[in-house]
Every structure is written in structure tokens, then in C-alpha cells.
Design a protein around this motif. Structure first.
Motif, PDB file in Angstrom:
ATOM      1  N   TYR A  33      55.736  50.026  46.146  1.00 19.00           N
ATOM      2  CA  TYR A  33      55.022  49.086  45.823  1.00 19.00           C
ATOM      3  C   TYR A  33      54.359  48.542  47.184  1.00 19.00           C
ATOM      4  O   TYR A  33      55.016  48.399  48.092  1.00 19.00           O
ATOM      5  CB  TYR A  33      55.529  48.064  45.030  1.00 19.00           C
ATOM      6  N   TYR A  35      52.398  44.835  48.102  1.00 14.74           N
ATOM      7  CA  TYR A  35      52.068  43.556  47.611  1.00 14.74           C
ATOM      8  C   TYR A  35      51.581  42.955  48.764  1.00 14.74           C
ATOM      9  O   TYR A  35      52.038  43.276  50.084  1.00 14.74           O
ATOM     10  CB  TYR A  35      53.303  42.639  47.224  1.00 14.74           C
ATOM     11  N   LYS A  42      49.858  32.875  46.643  1.00 11.71           N
ATOM     12  CA  LYS A  42      50.758  33.600  45.883  1.00 11.71           C
ATOM     13  C   LYS A  42      50.853  35.138  46.534  1.00 11.71           C
ATOM     14  O   LYS A  42      50.107  35.558  46.914  1.00 11.71           O
ATOM     15  CB  LYS A  42      50.732  33.791  44.208  1.00 11.71           C
ATOM     16  N   VAL A  43      52.138  35.676  46.017  1.00  9.39           N
ATOM     17  CA  VAL A  43      52.453  37.022  46.354  1.00  9.39           C
ATOM     18  C   VAL A  43      51.536  38.056  45.283  1.00  9.39           C
ATOM     19  O   VAL A  43      51.708  37.651  44.006  1.00  9.39           O
ATOM     20  CB  VAL A  43      53.933  37.486  46.154  1.00  9.39           C
ATOM     21  N   PHE A  45      50.225  41.596  43.550  1.00  8.15           N
ATOM     22  CA  PHE A  45      50.453  42.978  43.582  1.00  8.15           C
ATOM     23  C   PHE A  45      49.190  43.805  44.020  1.00  8.15           C
ATOM     24  O   PHE A  45      48.118  43.437  43.769  1.00  8.15           O
ATOM     25  CB  PHE A  45      50.471  43.340  42.104  1.00  8.15           C
ATOM     26  N   SER A  48      51.483  50.630  42.687  1.00 11.10           N
ATOM     27  CA  SER A  48      52.481  50.918  42.613  1.00 11.10           C
ATOM     28  C   SER A  48      52.187  52.711  42.665  1.00 11.10           C
ATOM     29  O   SER A  48      51.163  53.139  42.233  1.00 11.10           O
ATOM     30  CB  SER A  48      53.086  50.465  41.356  1.00 11.10           C
ATOM     31  N   SER A  55      50.540  54.990  40.078  1.00 13.67           N
ATOM     32  CA  SER A  55      50.789  54.596  38.756  1.00 13.67           C
ATOM     33  C   SER A  55      50.000  53.317  38.261  1.00 13.67           C
ATOM     34  O   SER A  55      49.865  53.307  37.130  1.00 13.67           O
ATOM     35  CB  SER A  55      52.331  54.501  38.611  1.00 13.67           C
ATOM     36  N   GLU A  56      49.653  52.493  38.996  1.00 10.98           N
ATOM     37  CA  GLU A  56      48.969  51.308  38.622  1.00 10.98           C
ATOM     38  C   GLU A  56      48.266  50.763  40.103  1.00 10.98           C
ATOM     39  O   GLU A  56      49.062  50.850  41.018  1.00 10.98           O
ATOM     40  CB  GLU A  56      49.793  50.188  38.126  1.00 10.98           C
ATOM     41  N   LEU A  99      61.394  48.407  36.404  1.00 13.61           N
ATOM     42  CA  LEU A  99      61.169  46.944  37.056  1.00 13.61           C
ATOM     43  C   LEU A  99      62.331  46.271  36.739  1.00 13.61           C
ATOM     44  O   LEU A  99      62.700  45.422  37.427  1.00 13.61           O
ATOM     45  CB  LEU A  99      59.942  46.623  36.353  1.00 13.61           C
ATOM     46  N   TYR A 103      63.135  44.348  42.645  1.00 16.11           N
ATOM     47  CA  TYR A 103      62.557  45.368  43.986  1.00 16.11           C
ATOM     48  C   TYR A 103      63.412  44.865  45.065  1.00 16.11           C
ATOM     49  O   TYR A 103      63.892  43.970  44.977  1.00 16.11           O
ATOM     50  CB  TYR A 103      61.179  44.838  44.028  1.00 16.11           C
TER      51      TYR A 103
ATOM     52  N   TYR B  32      60.113  40.244  31.020  1.00 14.93           N
ATOM     53  CA  TYR B  32      61.157  40.220  31.646  1.00 14.93           C
ATOM     54  C   TYR B  32      60.627  39.104  32.804  1.00 14.93           C
ATOM     55  O   TYR B  32      59.793  39.318  33.312  1.00 14.93           O
ATOM     56  CB  TYR B  32      61.269  41.548  32.172  1.00 14.93           C
ATOM     57  N   THR B  97      53.773  48.285  32.092  1.00 15.04           N
ATOM     58  CA  THR B  97      53.221  47.993  33.686  1.00 15.04           C
ATOM     59  C   THR B  97      54.322  48.238  34.700  1.00 15.04           C
ATOM     60  O   THR B  97      55.555  48.198  34.448  1.00 15.04           O
ATOM     61  CB  THR B  97      52.505  46.646  33.425  1.00 15.04           C
ATOM     62  N   TYR B  98      53.652  48.499  35.811  1.00 17.37           N
ATOM     63  CA  TYR B  98      54.678  48.758  36.967  1.00 17.37           C
ATOM     64  C   TYR B  98      54.725  47.598  37.779  1.00 17.37           C
ATOM     65  O   TYR B  98      55.398  47.406  38.942  1.00 17.37           O
ATOM     66  CB  TYR B  98      54.327  49.802  37.690  1.00 17.37           C
ATOM     67  N   LYS B  99      53.811  46.318  37.601  1.00 21.27           N
ATOM     68  CA  LYS B  99      53.876  45.404  38.458  1.00 21.27           C
ATOM     69  C   LYS B  99      54.380  44.167  37.821  1.00 21.27           C
ATOM     70  O   LYS B  99      54.702  43.677  36.797  1.00 21.27           O
ATOM     71  CB  LYS B  99      52.251  44.929  38.696  1.00 21.27           C
ATOM     72  N   TYR B 100      54.696  43.107  38.977  1.00 19.69           N
ATOM     73  CA  TYR B 100      55.116  41.795  38.640  1.00 19.69           C
ATOM     74  C   TYR B 100      54.045  40.898  39.106  1.00 19.69           C
ATOM     75  O   TYR B 100      53.185  41.010  39.986  1.00 19.69           O
ATOM     76  CB  TYR B 100      56.335  41.458  39.444  1.00 19.69           C
ATOM     77  N   PHE B 102      53.508  37.260  40.224  1.00 21.45           N
ATOM     78  CA  PHE B 102      54.057  36.124  40.881  1.00 21.45           C
ATOM     79  C   PHE B 102      53.494  35.062  40.898  1.00 21.45           C
ATOM     80  O   PHE B 102      52.362  34.488  40.658  1.00 21.45           O
ATOM     81  CB  PHE B 102      54.254  36.378  42.495  1.00 21.45           C
TER      82      PHE B 102
END
Lengths: 114, 112
Positions: A33, A35, A42-43, A45, A48, A55-56, A99, A103, B32, B97-100, B102
Motif C-alpha cells: 500500500y 498512503y 489525516k493519513v 489511502f 493497494s 487492487s484498489e 486487512l 499494516y 473492522y 475493500t483493501y483500504k483503511y 483514517f
């Protein structure tokens, strides 16, 4: 303890130039990933990557950005024609499976576009 | 569109006391949640997670509580130590999805 390694720690570049940020994920991890964190925000995305393909990706990750896993260990983020607003901390991360593992992040590359 | 919110940008707590960091989310599809800790000049470090099928998860001094009806989670640190001083991020994800996503982070300062 295994680490995600990012180089360089700080990169200064002229507006309009291309930069490549490098990452070495943890060796048995399969998901990668990128970020970024603009100062004080904020952090966010970016993208990925799994099984040698994206993938995204977020809406931030437009044609200016690309990722590559050129060999078995490195994972790179290329930013073409950098803009002032690309200045941020860029974090690479990897995970072994899904997930729910959480990470492991690298220490980040601070990109400054002048 | 801020789906994950940490409304307190900073928090100061006396050493030995409880630190409570809060996080609210808007997307009911999130299933999650994680908390990360970040020191200056380092990447975020995974701290603790919780699935939406639980309402509490504990790991040593760290406990995360999830209130799904209120779309709220909190991280409790007991007892707080000066080494806990850092920025704490909550993050959330949903299926497929593959992301978080934040939150903006809360800077915790534990005073000796």
C-alpha cells in the motif's frame, strides 16, 4: 522485528519533475500500500497492490501516479510532473494476508516540492 | 467527506491515570477498526483492533470499546505512561475493500 524500509527519508524536488519513492516491504507480505499525509491532515489511502496489479486506488491516485514492483523486493511509487500540493509524507505499508492483520508501515518519505 | 472523525486534536493526561481517546464514524458498512500510534518521524504502528462482532478488545494496558449503535469507538490506556505520548489514529474498513480510512489523529501527552 521485520520492518518496511523506505528511501529516501526526505526528497526535495522542483515542481514539474518526476520522483520515485522506494519501499522494501516485509519479505513474506503479499499486500502493499501507499498512503500519504499532508502536513496536519489525516493519513489518506492512495493505492493497494496485490499479485502484481493494483487492487484498489483512490481518487487521488490519478494518471500522475503509478506503482511498480520491479523485482521481488522493491515497491515503488512514481509521481510524474510533481505539483506543490504533492508535498506530503508518503508512507508505504505491507500486510501478510488481509486487512485484519493490520499494516506494517514504513517510516515514510517526506516529499517537498518547491 | 470525513467518514472517520477524531474530534479532539489533543489530550493531556497525568502519568498513571486513564487516557481515553475517542473516534466516531459515519459509514455503517465499516466492520473492522484499528488504532495506530505514531511518533514523530516514524510511520504509524499498529496498536489494537476490533471487529464489529465484538464490543470490546483488550491487550495489556490497551482496551478498545466499540458502540455500533452510536458509531463510536474509544481507546482506553490504563495506566498511562510518558512513553505513550504520541499521535493516535483510529482507522476503519469495510468488506470488499483493501483500504483503511483514517481519522485525523489525537495527540496524547502523558505528563510525568
Amino acid at each position: 522485528e521485520p520492518e518496511v524500509t523506505q528511501t529516501p527519508s526526505h526528497q526535495v524536488t522542483q515542481m514539474g519533475q518526476e520522483v520515485i519513492l522506494r519501499c522494501v516491504p516485509i519479505s513474506n507480505h503479499l499486500y502493499f500500500y501507499w498512503y500519504r499525509q499532508i502536513l496536519g491532515q489525516k493519513v489518506e489511502f492512495l493505492v493497494s497492490f496485490y499479485n502484481n496489479e493494483i487492487s484498489e486506488k483512490s481518487e487521488i491516485f490519478d494518471d500522475q501516479f503509478s506503482v511498480e514492483r520491479p523485482d521481488g523486493s522493491n515497491f515503488t511509487l512514481k509521481i510524474r510532473s510533481t505539483k506543490l500540493e504533492d508535498s506530503a509524507m508518503y508512507f508505504c505499508a505491507s500486510s501478510e494476508r488481509t486487512l485484519s492483520d493490520g499494516y506494517t508501515f514504513g517510516s515514510g518519505t517526506r516529499l517537498t516540492v518547491v | 467527506d470525513q467518514q472517520v472523525k477524531q474530534n479532539s486534536p489533543s489530550l493531556s493526561v497525568q502519568e498513571g491515570r486513564i487516557s481515553i481517546l475517542n473516534c466516531d464514524y459515519t459509514n455503517s458498512m465499516f466492520d473492522y477498526f484499528l488504532w495506530y500510534k505514531k511518533y514523530p518521524a516514524e510511520g504509524p504502528t499498529f496498536l489494537i483492533s476490533i471487529s464489529s462482532i465484538k464490543d470490546k478488545n483488550e491487550d495489556g494496558r490497551f482496551t478498545v470499546f466499540l458502540n455500533k449503535s452510536a458509531k463510536h469507538l474509544s481507546l482506553h490506556i490504563v495506566p498511562s505512561q510518558p512513553g505513550d505520548s504520541a499521535v493516535y489514529f483510529c482507522a476503519a474498513t469495510r468488506p470488499q475493500t483493501y483500504k483503511y480510512i483514517f481519522g485525523t489523529g489525537t495527540r496524547l501527552k502523558v505528563l510525568a
